[in-house]
Scaffold this motif. Sequence first.
Motif, PDB file in Angstrom:
ATOM      1  N   GLU A  87     -32.494 -26.867  30.451  1.00 21.40           N
ATOM      2  CA  GLU A  87     -32.243 -28.202  29.902  1.00 21.40           C
ATOM      3  C   GLU A  87     -32.968 -28.424  28.580  1.00 21.40           C
ATOM      4  O   GLU A  87     -32.538 -29.219  27.737  1.00 21.40           O
ATOM      5  CB  GLU A  87     -32.667 -29.292  30.906  1.00 21.40           C
ATOM      6  CG  GLU A  87     -34.156 -29.425  31.147  1.00 21.40           C
ATOM      7  CD  GLU A  87     -34.725 -28.446  32.163  1.00 21.40           C
ATOM      8  OE1 GLU A  87     -35.900 -28.601  32.534  1.00 21.40           O
ATOM      9  OE2 GLU A  87     -33.986 -27.533  32.593  1.00 21.40           O
ATOM     10  N   LEU A  88     -34.074 -27.698  28.377  1.00 24.01           N
ATOM     11  CA  LEU A  88     -34.827 -27.852  27.130  1.00 24.01           C
ATOM     12  C   LEU A  88     -34.016 -27.367  25.931  1.00 24.01           C
ATOM     13  O   LEU A  88     -34.106 -27.933  24.835  1.00 24.01           O
ATOM     14  CB  LEU A  88     -36.143 -27.080  27.209  1.00 24.01           C
ATOM     15  CG  LEU A  88     -37.138 -27.531  28.288  1.00 24.01           C
ATOM     16  CD1 LEU A  88     -38.405 -26.699  28.210  1.00 24.01           C
ATOM     17  CD2 LEU A  88     -37.448 -29.009  28.138  1.00 24.01           C
ATOM     18  N   ILE A  89     -33.242 -26.306  26.128  1.00 20.68           N
ATOM     19  CA  ILE A  89     -32.446 -25.755  25.033  1.00 20.68           C
ATOM     20  C   ILE A  89     -31.378 -26.759  24.594  1.00 20.68           C
ATOM     21  O   ILE A  89     -31.198 -27.026  23.397  1.00 20.68           O
ATOM     22  CB  ILE A  89     -31.804 -24.423  25.451  1.00 20.68           C
ATOM     23  CG1 ILE A  89     -32.902 -23.387  25.744  1.00 20.68           C
ATOM     24  CG2 ILE A  89     -30.844 -23.911  24.377  1.00 20.68           C
ATOM     25  CD1 ILE A  89     -32.384 -22.060  26.268  1.00 20.68           C
ATOM     26  N   SER A  90     -30.657 -27.347  25.558  1.00 20.85           N
ATOM     27  CA  SER A  90     -29.603 -28.303  25.215  1.00 20.85           C
ATOM     28  C   SER A  90     -30.195 -29.589  24.648  1.00 20.85           C
ATOM     29  O   SER A  90     -29.646 -30.165  23.692  1.00 20.85           O
ATOM     30  CB  SER A  90     -28.739 -28.603  26.441  1.00 20.85           C
ATOM     31  OG  SER A  90     -29.530 -29.123  27.507  1.00 20.85           O
ATOM     32  N   GLU A  91     -31.311 -30.055  25.206  1.00 20.14           N
ATOM     33  CA  GLU A  91     -31.938 -31.270  24.697  1.00 20.14           C
ATOM     34  C   GLU A  91     -32.419 -31.068  23.259  1.00 20.14           C
ATOM     35  O   GLU A  91     -32.242 -31.934  22.401  1.00 20.14           O
ATOM     36  CB  GLU A  91     -33.110 -31.680  25.591  1.00 20.14           C
ATOM     37  CG  GLU A  91     -32.710 -32.273  26.920  1.00 20.14           C
ATOM     38  CD  GLU A  91     -32.008 -33.616  26.780  1.00 20.14           C
ATOM     39  OE1 GLU A  91     -32.383 -34.393  25.872  1.00 20.14           O
ATOM     40  OE2 GLU A  91     -31.082 -33.885  27.566  1.00 20.14           O
ATOM     41  N   TYR A  92     -33.029 -29.920  23.002  1.00 15.71           N
ATOM     42  CA  TYR A  92     -33.547 -29.645  21.663  1.00 15.71           C
ATOM     43  C   TYR A  92     -32.389 -29.549  20.655  1.00 15.71           C
ATOM     44  O   TYR A  92     -32.504 -30.013  19.515  1.00 15.71           O
ATOM     45  CB  TYR A  92     -34.345 -28.346  21.681  1.00 15.71           C
ATOM     46  CG  TYR A  92     -35.144 -28.108  20.415  1.00 15.71           C
ATOM     47  CD1 TYR A  92     -36.322 -28.804  20.170  1.00 15.71           C
ATOM     48  CD2 TYR A  92     -34.709 -27.187  19.462  1.00 15.71           C
ATOM     49  CE1 TYR A  92     -37.052 -28.587  19.011  1.00 15.71           C
ATOM     50  CE2 TYR A  92     -35.434 -26.962  18.300  1.00 15.71           C
ATOM     51  CZ  TYR A  92     -36.607 -27.668  18.078  1.00 15.71           C
ATOM     52  OH  TYR A  92     -37.323 -27.458  16.924  1.00 15.71           O
ATOM     53  N   ALA A  93     -31.277 -28.959  21.088  1.00 17.06           N
ATOM     54  CA  ALA A  93     -30.110 -28.850  20.207  1.00 17.06           C
ATOM     55  C   ALA A  93     -29.540 -30.220  19.866  1.00 17.06           C
ATOM     56  O   ALA A  93     -28.932 -30.414  18.802  1.00 17.06           O
ATOM     57  CB  ALA A  93     -29.034 -27.985  20.868  1.00 17.06           C
ATOM     58  N   ASN A  94     -29.749 -31.199  20.760  1.00 19.22           N
ATOM     59  CA  ASN A  94     -29.266 -32.563  20.545  1.00 19.22           C
ATOM     60  C   ASN A  94     -30.293 -33.449  19.846  1.00 19.22           C
ATOM     61  O   ASN A  94     -30.130 -34.674  19.790  1.00 19.22           O
ATOM     62  CB  ASN A  94     -28.864 -33.193  21.878  1.00 19.22           C
ATOM     63  CG  ASN A  94     -27.596 -32.586  22.451  1.00 19.22           C
ATOM     64  OD1 ASN A  94     -26.705 -32.184  21.705  1.00 19.22           O
ATOM     65  ND2 ASN A  94     -27.522 -32.509  23.770  1.00 19.22           N
ATOM     66  N   GLY A  95     -31.366 -32.825  19.328  1.00 13.60           N
ATOM     67  CA  GLY A  95     -32.352 -33.591  18.571  1.00 13.60           C
ATOM     68  C   GLY A  95     -33.444 -34.228  19.400  1.00 13.60           C
ATOM     69  O   GLY A  95     -34.209 -35.059  18.894  1.00 13.60           O
ATOM     70  N   VAL A 106     -40.575 -31.314  25.153  1.00 13.19           N
ATOM     71  CA  VAL A 106     -41.804 -30.529  25.266  1.00 13.19           C
ATOM     72  C   VAL A 106     -42.928 -31.134  24.447  1.00 13.19           C
ATOM     73  O   VAL A 106     -44.055 -31.299  24.932  1.00 13.19           O
ATOM     74  CB  VAL A 106     -41.566 -29.067  24.827  1.00 13.19           C
ATOM     75  CG1 VAL A 106     -42.869 -28.268  24.897  1.00 13.19           C
ATOM     76  CG2 VAL A 106     -40.506 -28.420  25.689  1.00 13.19           C
ATOM     77  N   MET A 107     -42.634 -31.477  23.197  1.00 13.49           N
ATOM     78  CA  MET A 107     -43.670 -31.934  22.272  1.00 13.49           C
ATOM     79  C   MET A 107     -43.442 -33.340  21.734  1.00 13.49           C
ATOM     80  O   MET A 107     -44.265 -33.841  20.964  1.00 13.49           O
ATOM     81  CB  MET A 107     -43.783 -30.973  21.088  1.00 13.49           C
ATOM     82  CG  MET A 107     -44.270 -29.592  21.449  1.00 13.49           C
ATOM     83  SD  MET A 107     -44.563 -28.624  19.959  1.00 13.49           S
ATOM     84  CE  MET A 107     -45.184 -27.094  20.670  1.00 13.49           C
ATOM     85  N   GLY A 108     -42.348 -33.961  22.126  1.00 19.02           N
ATOM     86  CA  GLY A 108     -42.083 -35.276  21.591  1.00 19.02           C
ATOM     87  C   GLY A 108     -41.744 -35.210  20.111  1.00 19.02           C
ATOM     88  O   GLY A 108     -41.371 -34.167  19.581  1.00 19.02           O
TER      89      GLY A 108
END
Length: 258
Positions: free
Chosen positions: A149-157, A161-163
């Motif tokens: 889920e971190l990969i998809s969330e990060y791709a969506n901006g 993990v770090m805010g």
Amino acid sequence: MIFIDSSKCTGCGQCTRVCPFTVLRLNQEGKAENTGKKCIACMHCAAICPADAITYDSRPAVAEKTQPLPEDCSTTVKQLIYQRRSYRRFLKKKVPGDILRAALDAAENAPSAKNEHPVRWIILESKEIRQCIMDWILEYCKENQVSMELISEYANGNNPVMGENAVIIIGICRRNSINPAQDTAIALTTAELLLQAEGIGTCWGGYLTRFLNLIPECRMVLEIPEGYEVYGTLLAGYPDRQNYRYLPARKKAEIKII
């Protein structure tokens, strides 16, 4: 080692009553004395002594005299606890180093097992190092098919993990200390409440704590010593447009009285 100045000691016995390991006793002259037993340096004795008769290793054993708590203190503390929120998006505004240091200095007053105070701190401000760590975490997730889920969330901006724009407080502790996880959590909680009282929003970094220990490159770039582990991380910054108006409903505590 605890030393009692017999010329100052009034023989009130308060130090002997608060000592958790009976290191002190009253002698035949009615003066406090050190029995030679192992002392955990909690300094309860010095903090309660009305005659300032106690020193530790030839140094003053207390920093300053305390004042009675204000009458509204319990109300203020209760309000702070109930209104504390987890913030993940912060303004591009630097948190002053003296505020961070004051909070971590205050955390040294938090209780720890046998008064060890084994927690050490790393403050991560560098954007470059934060980005390196984030890249390593995303690569680890992809290679090991974990926390996808971190990969998809990060791709969506969104960066769970770090805010966003956070300074990161990392609590490390010796693995062989008595209670490393508990000591770090208590210290971080103390620092967090003080930071939030100063208007600094915080959020516990569960993902970050886990991955910093799993990925060798993260440990190396943070210069975490051998024998130490990350036991807690805190994201911190000035909240960006997050003015909460209400307290969320929470379930009541589950309590069993025996």
